[in-house]
Design a protein around this motif. Sequence first.
Motif, PDB file in Angstrom:
ATOM      1  N   LEU A   1       5.825  48.611   8.367  1.00 18.77           N
ATOM      2  CA  LEU A   1       4.306  49.364   8.820  1.00 18.77           C
ATOM      3  C   LEU A   1       3.871  48.808  10.010  1.00 18.77           C
ATOM      4  N   LEU A   2       3.777  47.545  10.165  1.00 18.81           N
ATOM      5  CA  LEU A   2       3.526  47.031  11.534  1.00 18.81           C
ATOM      6  C   LEU A   2       4.163  47.492  12.623  1.00 18.81           C
ATOM      7  N   LEU A   3       5.502  47.593  12.495  1.00 25.76           N
ATOM      8  CA  LEU A   3       6.258  48.106  13.678  1.00 25.76           C
ATOM      9  C   LEU A   3       5.807  49.772  13.805  1.00 25.76           C
ATOM     10  N   ARG A   4       5.727  50.425  12.831  1.00 20.54           N
ATOM     11  CA  ARG A   4       5.371  51.839  12.998  1.00 20.54           C
ATOM     12  C   ARG A   4       4.098  51.998  13.453  1.00 20.54           C
ATOM     13  N   PHE A   5       3.035  51.277  12.789  1.00 23.43           N
ATOM     14  CA  PHE A   5       1.702  51.693  13.110  1.00 23.43           C
ATOM     15  C   PHE A   5       1.080  50.861  14.353  1.00 23.43           C
TER      16      PHE A   5
ATOM     17  N   HIS B   1      -7.304  48.653  12.631  1.00 21.34           N
ATOM     18  CA  HIS B   1      -7.015  47.470  13.304  1.00 21.34           C
ATOM     19  C   HIS B   1      -7.009  48.147  14.959  1.00 21.34           C
ATOM     20  N   PRO B   2      -7.337  47.177  15.772  1.00 30.10           N
ATOM     21  CA  PRO B   2      -7.421  47.410  17.300  1.00 30.10           C
ATOM     22  C   PRO B   2      -6.102  47.542  18.055  1.00 30.10           C
ATOM     23  N   ASP B   3      -5.012  47.093  17.158  1.00 29.84           N
ATOM     24  CA  ASP B   3      -3.732  47.364  17.709  1.00 29.84           C
ATOM     25  C   ASP B   3      -3.239  48.833  17.219  1.00 29.84           C
ATOM     26  N   PHE B   4      -4.007  49.419  16.448  1.00 28.13           N
ATOM     27  CA  PHE B   4      -3.454  50.971  16.033  1.00 28.13           C
ATOM     28  C   PHE B   4      -3.998  51.700  17.203  1.00 28.13           C
TER      29      PHE B   4
END
Length: 101
Positions: free
Chosen positions: A46-50, A95-98
């Motif tokens: 999920l972290l890789l995808r989003f 999240h800001p990374d999104f």
Amino acid sequence: VRYICPLLMEKELASAPEARVFIVHAALTDTLANAPELIEKNLRALLLRFHGRYIPLGSPKIGPWVTLFDVGSNTDDETKPIEGWSLVCAGLLSHPDFFSY
């Protein structure tokens, strides 16, 4: 987030395992207590995808996400993994990374 995540979790609950898009590497009943490796694998995906972030296996960077899933799953002396995934969904999408990915 308040609209999308609940709808996504409803769809995940109604879908066959091979048709799911969010809970891909874990079963709907998997918890941190009975399948920690599957929960972590799903969170890493999920972290890789989003967020576009590859988190290596065993990295401490996954820790906050594991905690978020665990806290969301264990409420009122019951374990509800879908609640944990819903909280993870909200965290990922707010999240800001999104927004920067």
